[in-house]
Design a protein around this motif. Structure first.
Motif, PDB file in Angstrom:
ATOM      1  N   ARG A  26      37.602 -11.436  24.565  1.00 14.62           N
ATOM      2  CA  ARG A  26      39.117 -11.031  24.632  1.00 14.62           C
ATOM      3  C   ARG A  26      39.259  -9.732  25.404  1.00 14.62           C
ATOM      4  N   ILE A  27      40.080 -10.042  26.485  1.00 12.76           N
ATOM      5  CA  ILE A  27      40.399  -8.805  27.200  1.00 12.76           C
ATOM      6  C   ILE A  27      41.947  -8.491  27.210  1.00 12.76           C
ATOM      7  N   GLU A  28      42.186  -7.280  26.664  1.00  9.78           N
ATOM      8  CA  GLU A  28      43.642  -7.159  26.200  1.00  9.78           C
ATOM      9  C   GLU A  28      44.260  -5.629  26.513  1.00  9.78           C
ATOM     10  N   ASN A  29      45.407  -5.558  26.611  1.00  9.89           N
ATOM     11  CA  ASN A  29      46.000  -4.405  27.287  1.00  9.89           C
ATOM     12  C   ASN A  29      47.037  -4.208  26.216  1.00  9.89           C
ATOM     13  N   GLU A  30      47.666  -3.031  26.096  1.00 10.14           N
ATOM     14  CA  GLU A  30      48.734  -2.522  25.400  1.00 10.14           C
ATOM     15  C   GLU A  30      49.951  -2.871  26.248  1.00 10.14           C
ATOM     16  N   ALA A  31      51.227  -3.050  25.440  1.00  6.55           N
ATOM     17  CA  ALA A  31      52.472  -3.137  26.301  1.00  6.55           C
ATOM     18  C   ALA A  31      53.025  -1.847  26.831  1.00  6.55           C
ATOM     19  N   ASP A  32      53.229  -2.252  28.302  1.00 12.43           N
ATOM     20  CA  ASP A  32      53.589  -0.782  28.898  1.00 12.43           C
ATOM     21  C   ASP A  32      54.964  -0.439  28.610  1.00 12.43           C
ATOM     22  N   GLY A  33      55.816  -1.180  27.975  1.00 11.32           N
ATOM     23  CA  GLY A  33      57.296  -0.663  27.727  1.00 11.32           C
ATOM     24  C   GLY A  33      58.350  -0.946  28.968  1.00 11.32           C
ATOM     25  N   GLU A  34      57.990  -1.632  29.841  1.00  7.57           N
ATOM     26  CA  GLU A  34      58.716  -1.681  30.953  1.00  7.57           C
ATOM     27  C   GLU A  34      59.151  -2.953  31.070  1.00  7.57           C
ATOM     28  N   GLU A  35      58.113  -4.244  31.070  1.00 13.64           N
ATOM     29  CA  GLU A  35      58.461  -5.629  31.223  1.00 13.64           C
ATOM     30  C   GLU A  35      58.167  -6.381  30.149  1.00 13.64           C
ATOM     31  N   SER A  71      51.236  -6.773  19.079  1.00 15.22           N
ATOM     32  CA  SER A  71      51.809  -5.481  19.482  1.00 15.22           C
ATOM     33  C   SER A  71      52.831  -5.526  20.675  1.00 15.22           C
ATOM     34  N   GLY A  72      52.832  -6.679  21.441  1.00 10.81           N
ATOM     35  CA  GLY A  72      53.583  -7.099  22.582  1.00 10.81           C
ATOM     36  C   GLY A  72      52.755  -7.130  23.883  1.00 10.81           C
ATOM     37  N   GLY A  73      51.537  -6.631  23.795  1.00  9.73           N
ATOM     38  CA  GLY A  73      50.825  -6.652  25.096  1.00  9.73           C
ATOM     39  C   GLY A  73      50.198  -7.967  25.279  1.00  9.73           C
ATOM     40  N   THR A  74      49.183  -8.081  26.332  1.00 16.23           N
ATOM     41  CA  THR A  74      48.648  -9.268  26.995  1.00 16.23           C
ATOM     42  C   THR A  74      47.262  -9.378  26.474  1.00 16.23           C
ATOM     43  N   ALA A  75      46.854 -10.722  26.234  1.00 15.29           N
ATOM     44  CA  ALA A  75      45.483 -10.795  25.913  1.00 15.29           C
ATOM     45  C   ALA A  75      44.960 -12.047  26.707  1.00 15.29           C
ATOM     46  N   VAL A  76      43.717 -12.143  27.380  1.00 17.52           N
ATOM     47  CA  VAL A  76      43.335 -12.922  28.060  1.00 17.52           C
ATOM     48  C   VAL A  76      41.838 -13.523  27.160  1.00 17.52           C
TER      49      VAL A  76
END
Length: 564
Positions: free
Chosen positions: A516-525, A553-558
């Motif tokens: 699982r590769i995840e990043n937080e939501a950047d708040g822009e898109e 949390s709104g981020g993206t997970a691969v």
């Protein structure tokens, strides 16, 4: 012994479809029987008792309920309880009608058919015996002495025809399981996993299929002359295969069997051991096929049975071009038959040529990798180390030209120290590339992930959390593939998002690797679905899949899932 395999989603869909078809036919049968009673009651010369109406109407309601629940997908109504309830209903119907003279005794064949063709010989045999016993009990309770011949004939007919049905039903189910195992084993032969992983998974599937206690694989490489003994016990995963290299094993009972024969041995209880031969051998080129082992062969089989602490075993030769070997499947409780032994031979003939091809590919890949590493190490020395050495020499020359009170002296000294460190790192890396790493491949995953996270932090200022849930049993090929996919995922975070935090999580569950590769939501898109082509293609090549989801949390997970 009946075969056994792990249920798959396709198998579950097939079971549900069969259950729905059976419930539909049960409803048709019950309604037809009720209509027959209605037609019979229409004749004023016949009187139908209330118990008959109650029994037939009750069975129609029961069939309607089973059909409705099966259509809704209730798993309880797809199990074995339903055909046992059919036996009880049929017994009640025969009891309230004409007993021995009732034509509804043919309904028992419906329960026998459904149990045998859905659950195999053992369940079908139990239903057949229960049906005969129930019919005989109804006949004895309701018939007179004149009905004894009819009771005997119908009971015998029910038993004989029922036995034929369950035999063919069990054979059909056994063939389906064997085809499923052959298909499953053929999917394990992925060169990316290596020959060792393919052999271990094949042993695991074979052990589960035969419901055996031990699976032993004994192979010898003609180039080295060494024997390799692999052992897997019941309920153990393929990661627990015991591998032992033995220099000489010619005196072992395991190698006393003829190299070209399939052997079957069962320890029968007294007095069956006096009536039937316990050891048989099959030779493919022989005209008669199976033959009873002579006294010497029986002693060899007895020695192997004692050594394995088993009640029965089957052994088949391995069709190896570059060596020889045998496979042993033993059971402490059950028995094997000739069909099991021949299928084991067929299974080895299907998988071992592929395994040998994988070994050849591994050897060729290792030799090519060694040559490539040497070439890369030389290129690294010439194109990276030498320029840094020249840079360091230039810095040292500038430092010597500078006077003692020059303000740049300290900076030149620091640059020279940095160049020394880079040169040392490059030389160490070139040595590792040339000679290969001696560390365990599986143990390299976590340090490499932390190194990738540190690189991302240093270059882009993004914090990457690394988490590994439980031990990871990965070979060098799988480790390299995982690191490539994680690196690609982290690069996507750096290039396509404004996130300042991310995470990488790895776990092994139920024989599958989850990444699982995840990043937080950047708040822009807002979240948009996309397809990471490189990660998806790598996962598909390993027999897995990759997908993208939105986190809570709104981020993206691969998410990457790979069978291991």
């Amino acid at each position: 012994m009946l075969a056994h395999t792990t249920a798959t989603p396709d198998a579950g869909i097939s079971v549900a479809a069969d259950a729905l078809m059976v419930s539909r036919m049960r409803l048709v049968l019950s309604v037809s029987a009720l209509l027959a009673v209605v037609v019979d009651a229409g004749d004023h010369r016949n009187h139908v008792d209330g118990a008959v109406w109650l029994a037939f109407c009750g069975y129609v309601l029961h069939s309607l309920l089973v059909y409705a629940c099966t259509r809704m997908g209730r798993p309880y109504f797809q199990g074995k309880v339903i055909h046992w309830s059919d036996v009880l209903w049929f017994t009640l119907i025969i009891f309230v009608t004409d007993g021995v003279q009732s034509l509804f005794f043919l309904f028992y064949f419906f329960a026998i058919l459904t149990s045998a063709f859905r659950w195999g010989f053992e369940e079908g045999a139990r239903v057949t015996v229960a049906s005969v016993a129930s019919f005989a009990a109804c006949g004895l309770a309701t018939s007179t002495g004149n009905d004894a011949p009819q009771l005997l004939m119908r009971s015998t007919f029910l038993l004989a025809l029922g036995h034929m049905i369950v035999h063919w039903g069990g054979s059909k189910l056994g063939l389906q399981r064997r085809l499923a195992l052959l298909g499953d084993v053929s999917q394990l032969s992925n060169p990316r996993f290596g020959a060792g992983r393919t052999i271990a998974r094949t042993m695991e599937r074979t052990l589960a299929f035969f419901r055996a206690s031990h699976c032993i694989l004994l192979t010898r490489d003609t180039a080295t002359g060494n024997w390799v003994l692999r052992t897997l016990r019941k309920n153990d995963a393929c990661e627990h295969v015991s591998v032992e290299t033995i220099g000489r094993i010619a005196e072992s009972p395991l190698m006393a069997l003829p190299a070209d024969q399939t052997v079957l041995s069962n320890r029968l209880p007294w007095p069956l051991n006096r009536l039937y031969a316990q050891s048989h051998a099959f030779e493919a080129g022989a005209a008669d096929g199976w033959r009873v082992e002579d006294e010497e062969g029986a002693r060899r089989c007895e020695a192997i049975t004692t050594m394995l602490e088993a009640r029965a075993f089957i052994s088949a030769p391995l069709p190896m071009r570059l060596g020889e070997g045998r496979v042993f499947v033993s059971s402490r409780d059950g028995l094997f038959n000739k069909s099991d032994a021949l299928f084991l031979t067929h299974l080895m003939e299907q998988i071992f040529p592929i395994i040998e091809t994988i070994e050849v590919l591994d050897r060729m890949a290792s030799e090519a990798a060694t040559a490539e590493r040497l070439k890369f190490a030389l290129n690294l020395h010439d194109t990276a180390v030498q320029p840094y050495i020249g840079l360091r020499m230039g810095l040292c020359a500038l430092r010597k030209k500078a006077t003692a009170d020059n303000p740049l002296s300290d900076d030149l000294e620091k640059l020279a120290s940095v160049a020394d460190g880079v040169i040392a790192d490059l030389r160490r890396y070139a040595g590792e590339v040339r000679h290969g790493s001696n560390s365990s491949p599986g143990g390299l995953v976590l340090p490499q992930l932390h190194r990738q996270a540190a690189r991302i932090k240093g270059l882009y200022g993004i914090d990457i959390a690394v988490d590994v849930d439980g031990p990871l049993h990965l070979d060098d090929r799988m480790t390299a593939e995982v690191l490539q996919m994680v690196g690609e995922g982290l690069n996507n975070i750096c290039k396509h998002t404004q996130a300042r935090h991310g995470s990488v999580r790895l776990a092994c569950r139920n024989g599958r690797l989850h990444v699982r590769i995840e990043n937080e939501a950047d708040g822009e898109e807002s979240f948009t679905r996309f397809r990471p082509h490189s990660i998806t293609e790598r996962a598909a090549a390993l027999g897995g899949r990759a997908q993208v989801r939105q986190c809570d949390s709104g981020g993206t997970a691969v998410l990457v899932e790979i069978p291991i």
